[in-house]
Design a protein around this motif. Structure first.
Motif, short mmCIF file in Angstrom:
data_model
loop_
_atom_site.label_atom_id
_atom_site.label_comp_id
_atom_site.label_asym_id
_atom_site.label_seq_id
_atom_site.Cartn_x
_atom_site.Cartn_y
_atom_site.Cartn_z
N LEU A 11 0.77 -1.23 0.00
CA LEU A 11 0.00 0.00 0.00
C LEU A 11 0.81 1.29 0.00
O LEU A 11 0.51 2.20 -0.78
CB LEU A 11 -1.02 0.00 1.12
CG LEU A 11 -2.23 0.82 0.69
CD1 LEU A 11 -3.47 -0.02 0.61
CD2 LEU A 11 -2.39 2.03 1.55
N TYR A 13 3.61 1.79 -1.28
CA TYR A 13 4.14 1.90 -2.64
C TYR A 13 3.05 2.36 -3.61
O TYR A 13 3.26 3.27 -4.42
CB TYR A 13 4.70 0.54 -3.07
CG TYR A 13 5.14 0.46 -4.51
CD1 TYR A 13 6.24 1.18 -4.97
CD2 TYR A 13 4.45 -0.34 -5.42
CE1 TYR A 13 6.65 1.10 -6.29
CE2 TYR A 13 4.85 -0.42 -6.75
CZ TYR A 13 5.95 0.30 -7.18
OH TYR A 13 6.35 0.23 -8.49
N ARG A 14 1.89 1.75 -3.54
CA ARG A 14 0.80 2.13 -4.45
C ARG A 14 0.37 3.57 -4.23
O ARG A 14 0.08 4.31 -5.17
CB ARG A 14 -0.40 1.19 -4.23
CG ARG A 14 -0.16 -0.20 -4.78
CD ARG A 14 -1.47 -0.96 -4.88
NE ARG A 14 -1.93 -1.40 -3.58
CZ ARG A 14 -3.21 -1.59 -3.25
NH1 ARG A 14 -4.17 -1.33 -4.11
NH2 ARG A 14 -3.52 -2.01 -2.07
N LEU A 15 0.33 3.97 -2.99
CA LEU A 15 -0.04 5.35 -2.65
C LEU A 15 0.97 6.32 -3.24
O LEU A 15 0.61 7.36 -3.79
CB LEU A 15 -0.07 5.48 -1.12
CG LEU A 15 -0.98 6.51 -0.52
CD1 LEU A 15 -2.41 6.31 -0.96
CD2 LEU A 15 -0.88 6.46 1.01
#
Lengths: 148, 148
Positions: A11, A13-15
């Motif tokens: 998460l 990283y995705r954010l």
DNA sequence: CTAAAATAGTTGCTATTGCAACTAATGTCA
DNA sequence: TGACATTAGTTGCAATAGCAACTATTTTAG
């Protein structure tokens, strides 16, 4: 030797990817149309909201490090997008406001910014947008408490 | 001269603050405990998942620019956290894997990362975490289509 | 088969970042 | 009052980022 982590699904990283993608897109427009960096824009944006605040207050409100603020302000002063007064009661402090030209640029960029926000959120329903907003608020507040 | 925008409530800005806050916190831990940057960690993370891929594939998977990847790989090779082979069928390509030491470090960092993810999400219920995850996926997908 | 285009990776160069040291002004407290 | 600490802002410097040019291969087309 099994993989223990799926970076793609991590998460933070995705954010970070999402946030960077949005920032880069917006930054490119500001740069192409107004030759202004995100840092400079954020300074102008808070001065549009809080005319007369000091460089230090700008730094607090934008969460941008004060040396960056100092250099960005110099640039904006040179381009006459800002005006700076030395405070009467405290000669260390500056009082910053958008110049007339600066305010004109501000008035041009604001609707562009809002349009970007609208566009990026367009795939979500009104209700989902509100959920997202509230989740971000809660996560931000919580993140502050973690990273003391 | 009314303020036209509330930066504090501007979603791309809030997203950026949240993402930066989380990244900085995690980065500090990696740096303090393992002397490893986020870039280096992301490289190691994808090599843990996809052993044997090339520098270029690392760049694609991490969304990190290839010159940064190249320099970070040099550093990791010097520290013997990675091994590099030249591909037999294509002498331009490298085949990268974590070394034994590298894998040991990987095995140490992964649980730390997962723990951070857990901690940052701890203020949300399981269901809210799933909603957040799905909203981020949808926004990311949509953001790609906007910024062509 | 060969010339041109494409690809993998490295390196050079410049701009940006961010910490830390510094100057100048103000605040604190014995 | 006067030393010491604190604060606002600037500047120096080292590390990082990222674009673009370059080398060495491989692929593509004619």
């Amino acid at each position: 030797m099994e993989p223990l982590l799926t970076l793609e699904r991590y998460l933070p990283y995705r954010l970070s990817l999402l946030s960077n993608k949005i920032s880069e897109t917006v930054a490119k427009t500001y740069k192409d149309k107004f030759a202004i960096s995100i840092t400079e824009w954020r300074i102008m944006a808070v001065l549009g909201e809080y005319p007369g605040i000091s460089a230090d207050e700008v730094s607090l409100k934008t969460h941008i490090e004060k040396s960056l603020i100092s250099r960005a302000i110099s640039k904006l002063l040179k381009r006459k997008l800002l005006c700076r007064n030395i405070s009467e009661d405290d000669k260390r402090r500056s009082e910053l406001v958008l110049s007339n030209t600066g305010y004109e640029v501000y008035e041009e960029i604001v609707p562009l910014s809002l349009e970007y926000e609208r566009k990026f959120l367009a795939s979500l329903s009104q209700q989902e947008q509100e959920v997202l907003s509230s989740l971000i608020d809660r996560l931000s507040q919580h993140a502050e408490s973690i990273s003391l």
